[in-house]
Design an enzyme around this catalytic site. Structure first.
Site, short mmCIF file in Angstrom:
data_model
loop_
_atom_site.label_atom_id
_atom_site.label_comp_id
_atom_site.label_asym_id
_atom_site.label_seq_id
_atom_site.Cartn_x
_atom_site.Cartn_y
_atom_site.Cartn_z
N GLY A 121 0.76 -1.11 0.07
CA GLY A 121 0.14 0.21 -0.04
C GLY A 121 0.94 1.37 0.12
O GLY A 121 1.08 1.68 0.94
N SER A 123 1.19 3.43 -3.34
CA SER A 123 0.21 4.52 -4.27
C SER A 123 -0.86 4.93 -3.59
O SER A 123 -1.58 4.03 -3.18
CB SER A 123 0.34 3.84 -5.62
N SER A 155 -1.93 -4.26 -5.73
CA SER A 155 -1.99 -5.72 -6.45
C SER A 155 -2.30 -6.77 -5.38
O SER A 155 -1.56 -7.02 -4.21
CB SER A 155 -0.47 -5.83 -7.22
N GLU A 238 12.98 -3.61 -3.82
CA GLU A 238 11.85 -3.85 -4.67
C GLU A 238 12.43 -3.83 -6.24
O GLU A 238 11.77 -4.23 -7.21
CB GLU A 238 11.19 -2.64 -4.48
N GLU A 359 11.47 7.14 -15.59
CA GLU A 359 11.99 8.44 -15.40
C GLU A 359 12.41 8.80 -14.05
O GLU A 359 13.20 9.75 -13.75
CB GLU A 359 10.59 9.33 -15.84
C1 LIG Z 1 1.30 -3.71 -12.75
C2 LIG Z 1 1.56 -2.51 -11.71
C3 LIG Z 1 1.63 -3.17 -10.46
C4 LIG Z 1 1.44 -1.87 -9.44
N1 LIG Z 1 1.30 -2.42 -8.14
C5 LIG Z 1 1.41 -1.65 -7.04
C6 LIG Z 1 1.26 -2.00 -5.84
O1 LIG Z 1 0.88 -3.22 -5.42
N2 LIG Z 1 1.24 -1.26 -4.74
C7 LIG Z 1 1.25 0.18 -4.91
O2 LIG Z 1 1.51 0.88 -3.94
N3 LIG Z 1 1.38 0.79 -6.41
C8 LIG Z 1 1.65 -0.37 -7.29
N4 LIG Z 1 1.70 0.18 -8.61
C9 LIG Z 1 1.68 1.60 -8.83
C10 LIG Z 1 3.05 2.13 -9.19
O3 LIG Z 1 3.93 2.30 -8.08
C11 LIG Z 1 2.96 3.45 -9.93
O4 LIG Z 1 2.11 3.38 -11.27
C12 LIG Z 1 4.26 4.35 -10.03
O5 LIG Z 1 4.58 4.37 -8.82
C13 LIG Z 1 4.03 5.51 -11.10
O6 LIG Z 1 2.96 6.13 -10.51
P1 LIG Z 1 1.35 6.55 -11.43
O7 LIG Z 1 1.12 5.54 -12.27
O8 LIG Z 1 0.66 7.48 -10.65
O9 LIG Z 1 2.27 7.67 -12.50
P2 LIG Z 1 2.55 9.17 -12.55
O10 LIG Z 1 3.51 9.38 -11.36
O11 LIG Z 1 1.36 10.18 -12.62
O12 LIG Z 1 3.38 9.22 -13.77
C14 LIG Z 1 2.83 9.11 -15.08
C15 LIG Z 1 4.14 9.45 -16.00
O13 LIG Z 1 4.77 10.58 -15.68
C16 LIG Z 1 6.20 10.39 -15.49
N5 LIG Z 1 6.68 11.17 -14.32
C17 LIG Z 1 6.12 11.54 -13.17
N6 LIG Z 1 6.79 12.35 -12.36
C18 LIG Z 1 7.67 12.84 -13.16
C19 LIG Z 1 8.90 13.56 -12.96
N7 LIG Z 1 9.07 14.14 -11.94
N8 LIG Z 1 9.76 13.65 -14.00
C20 LIG Z 1 9.49 13.05 -15.07
N9 LIG Z 1 8.48 12.37 -15.39
C21 LIG Z 1 7.79 11.95 -14.15
C22 LIG Z 1 6.14 9.06 -15.00
O14 LIG Z 1 7.46 8.61 -15.38
C23 LIG Z 1 5.40 8.42 -15.92
O15 LIG Z 1 5.82 8.11 -17.03
C24 LIG Z 1 1.46 -0.71 -9.64
C25 LIG Z 1 1.74 -0.12 -10.88
C26 LIG Z 1 1.66 -1.22 -11.86
C27 LIG Z 1 1.70 -0.62 -13.29
#
Ligand SMILES: Cc1cc2nc3c(=O)[nH]c(=O)nc-3n(C[C@H](O)[C@H](O)[C@H](O)COP(=O)(O)OP(=O)(O)OC[C@H]3O[C@@H](n4cnc5c(N)ncnc54)[C@H](O)[C@@H]3O)c2cc1C
Length: 731
Positions: A121, A123, A155, A238, A359
């Site tokens: 937990g 995100s 997940s 991780e 990124e």
């Molecule tokens: C298959 C899968 C399983 C997952 N399982 C879990 C889980 O079990 N528990 C959990 O807590 N989370 C989980 N996640 C979430 C994962 O940790 C997040 O997807 C990840 O941290 C990115 O956050 P976001 O998806 O909100 O994208 P965002 O943070 O909104 O980013 C979107 C895009 O913007 C870019 N970006 C963001 N900030 C910047 C910056 N400062 N500079 C440049 N580029 C930037 C990112 O690189 C990305 O390309 C999972 C994700 C996936 C895909």
């Protein structure tokens, strides 16, 4: 290094897989998509979960490298390990490092028995990459906390017995402060889980809501408010494992085995497979490095970020290679390669996001490469010999024309460098191939050129034949193309691109005769030898040599030919690392001092990310060289690790040169700027002694002929036997 203990662990994993009745190589991304508590229970029963903590807490007192062996073996076949993955990989070790005795006793034995499973937990709807912004709050209440908030993308939350939750317990202006890590029992009152289907329609994601959930105070991991420092360290666990490399491995395995019967297949596919196999080898060595650092109590955050960036790129490239091979639109659920490809396509977009988006990783690496004023970069790895050589070469003037530098050879010969790696009893300076590689890297890093590697390799070959040599006299070698021996033993051949032939007293050549290849030594002053000066792109002497019925002495058999070719490859890779280091250093320096739009270039994220990519590529090349050096001293090695290193370092040469020139702008393509010294060499060396592509094809052919099990053994160094014949193989 493969120990007997590792072999035993591999066997245990294979036994569990076989007994479970699962179909191997049938699922991509199985560590996320393959949730099977019964399989986890079997593994736990075999003592393969919770390896890295003490036996009194249900673990096995094993090391992180032991765990690497177990996990890679499971990932290889796409075993359904999702149930215990998070607990075994990071929450168990975190509790082990920082949890109270009570929490350890309460949780760790359950993880090791497969009964306690975790979801993650971190995100939240408003907090993805910017994890420090989490809003879920835990308020102290006597000897409990009351937890309220929403987590997303959790997940397997609908199946886990426990959740790891990053929550805010304090205030303050700095969002990194006041964060706390908690262990939450998912059966607690106030926990609710809403499913979210992924793009393939599968259910692993969830939204998890905590509504005034009571969490015992002893369920805090580490210190209250100290969660940020802890969680960033845990991210090394991780990100630094083989699941960041092998999510699509079953697809690569299928690609190798589907093509296996036909090793004469389309050369484009063969080279693509060879390149993937080479990269996989280096990535595995990098993962081994991360695991070793963890075993030493470190939190190798930067190395883990590099591994995840390079590993997930590799995972995507496996899918692309399979797409090329399949040549159509795959149907989900289809048998064989097609179904795996369909699964690979839909799972790879998540690879470069989960566990930290690429990124974000590049920003971590970039910050380390371009630290703010007053802070220094992490030190580059330097052996003693390298440091000594750097001290000698630092600040030394360089000639524009490498062949015109007539003070370098007396200097290095006087220091005994061309005799390094040659036993003193054979006229050399002692030391081994690793020492020689460090000298070669140092020379390249300082932009100097002299036939040190060539002379030392000839000395080593002669020493192996029981002969002495004089390393103060330059020697060279031409072992790519064979010469022919006439009935009278005289040899004939046309050799191109021979390094420093013009100044060499002796030339070592490969002669292919009826009884196989052999090594022969030619005195360049002998009758029938013609040398015509030539140069590579960097202006280094690469001469044409014609041998027309020359008397030569046989100084080695087929094994000796294979050995010298391997060693030449290793030193070529070592030189590429030196030139790449220099190009990366030029780029780093330039972006710090060059300003545009009122700021140093380094302040622009796009620029810092390019520097980060270069640093990761350089690290891959360094790892490949270290591995090839280790293999060169291993009598059982059959040369594939040297070929793999050539392929990987050639990729680094291309990528680093391209990115360095982009960062330096027009200045970098002038003759005034030093960058050309390294990039012209990188462009030359990547394709000398066999083009990168021909080597990838050679490796691909070997992999296809040998089949996946043998390739796997080779990648994991289990047997060092790929079981096929190439010119690089000793016997
Ligand atoms: C298959 C899968 C399983 C997952 N399982 C879990 C889980 O079990 N528990 C959990 O807590 N989370 C989980 N996640 C979430 C994962 O940790 C997040 O997807 C990840 O941290 C990115 O956050 P976001 O998806 O909100 O994208 P965002 O943070 O909104 O980013 C979107 C895009 O913007 C870019 N970006 C963001 N900030 C910047 C910056 N400062 N500079 C440049 N580029 C930037 C990112 O690189 C990305 O390309 C999972 C994700 C996936 C895909």
């Amino acid at each position: 290094v493969t120990t007997d203990a590792h072999r035993a662990l591999r066997r245990r994993v294979r036994d569990v897989v076989a007994a479970s009745g699962m179909t191997p190589f049938a699922l991509c991304d199985a560590w996320m998509r393959g949730h099977d508590p019964a399989f986890t229970a079997r593994l736990a029963e075999a003592g393969l979960v919770g390896l890295s903590w003490p036996a009194e807490l249900g673990g096995r007192d094993a090391t992180h490298t032991d765990r690497l062996v177990v996990t890679e073996e499971l990932l290889r076949v796409g075993a359904p390990v999702a149930a215990h993955w998070i607990a075994d990989r990071q929450i168990g070790p975190a509790i082990m490092r920082l949890g109270s005795d009570r929490l350890q006793r309460e949780i760790l034995p359950g993880i090791a028995s497969g009964e306690v499973t975790f979801c993650l937990g971190m995100s939240e709807p408003e907090s993805g990459s910017d994890l420090a912004k989490v809003r879920t709050r835990a308020v102290a209440d006597g000897d409990t906390f009351r937890l309220t908030g929403r987590k997303i993308w959790t997940s397997h939350a609908h199946r886990a017995s426990h959740a790891y939750v990053l929550a805010r317990t304090g205030g303050g202006d700095d969002p990194h402060e006041g964060l706390t890590e908690l262990v939450v029992d998912m059966s607690s009152e106030g926990v609710s889980v809403r499913p979210i289907r992924d793009l393939a329609g599968e259910h692993h994601f969830n939204e998890t809501v905590f509504d005034d959930v009571v969490v015992p105070a002893h369920h805090v991991i580490g210190t209250v408010g100290g969660g940020w420092a802890q969680v960033t360290e845990q991210l090394a666990f991780e990100r630094g494992g083989m699941e960041r490399v092998l999510s699509t491995y079953p697809l690569l395995a299928r690609l190798i085995d589907d093509e296996g019967g036909d090793a004469t297949g389309d050369p484009a596919d063969t080279a693509a497979i060879g390149e993937l196999v080479a990269r996989l080898h280096t990535l595995r060595a990098m993962a081994f490095g991360v695991a070793s650092a963890m075993a030493a109590g470190e939190a190798p955050v930067r190395q883990a970020a590099m591994l995840k960036h390079l590993g997930t790129t590799f995972e995507g490239d496996v899918v692309e290679a399979a797409r090329d091979r399949f040549g159509g639109s795959p149907a989900p659920g289809a048998a064989g390669l097609e179904g795996l490809l369909a699964g690979g396509i839909v799972s790879t977009p998540g690879s470069t996001l989960r566990g930290g988006a690429t990124e974000v990783l590049l920003s971590i690496i970039g910050k380390a490469e371009l630290p703010p004023a007053g802070r220094s970069r992490p030190a580059d790895p330097r052996g003693d010999v390298r440091s000594l050589a750097d001290d000698v070469l630092a600040g030394r003037d360089r000639q524009d024309d490498p062949a015109a530098d007539d003070t370098l050879w007396p200097l290095v010969a006087g220091l005994g460098w061309p005799g390094v790696g040659v036993p003193e009893s054979a006229g050399g300076s002692g030391g081994d191939i690793a020492d020689l590689a460090e000298i070669v890297t140092s020379l390249a890093a300082h932009g100097h050129a002299a036939p040190v590697a060539e002379t030392a390799l000839v000395g080593r070959a002669l020493a192996a034949a029981g002969r002495t040599s004089d390393p103060t006299a330059p020697a060279t070698l031409a072992v790519d193309e064979p010469c022919r021996a006439g009935p009278d033993g005289r040899i004939t051949g046309r050799l191109g691109g021979v390094p420093w032939a013009r100044s060499a007293a002796h030339l070592l050549v490969r002669v292919d005769g009826p009884s196989g290849p052999s090594l022969a030594l030619v005195a360049t002053a002998a009758e029938g030898v013609t040398r015509t000066p030539g140069a590579n792109l960097a202006g280094e002497p690469r001469d044409a040599v014609v041998l027309d019925g020359v008397i030569a002495e046989t100084v080695g058999d087929a094994d000796a030919v294979a050995r010298v070719r391997r060693e030449l490859a290793v030193l070529q890779c070592a030189a590429i690392v030196g030139a790449a280091e220099s190009a990366v250093a030029s780029a780093r320096e330039h972006v710090r001092v060059r300003e545009q739009f009122g700021r140093p270039l380094a302040a622009f994220q796009a620029v810092a990310h390019t520097v980060a990519r270069m640093a990761a590529d350089l690290q891959a090349a360094r790892t490949a060289v270290a591995d090839a050096v280790a293999a060169a001293g291993d009598e059982t090695d059959d040369g594939h690790r040297a070929v793999a290193a050539r392929v990987v370092t050639a990729r680094t040469a291309t990528a680093v040169a391209r990115q360095a020139h982009q960062l330096l702008g027009a200045m970098g393509i002038t003759h005034e700027h030093d960058l050309h010294v390294s990039t012209l060499r990188l462009w030359s060396w990547r394709d000398e002694h066999g083009s990168a592509r021909s080597l990838a094809r050679e490796l691909g052919r070997a992999a296809l002929a040998a089949g996946e099990p043998a390739v796997w053994d080779w990648i994991t160094h289990d047997t060092d036997r790929l079981g096929t014949t190439t010119a690089w193989r000793a016997s």
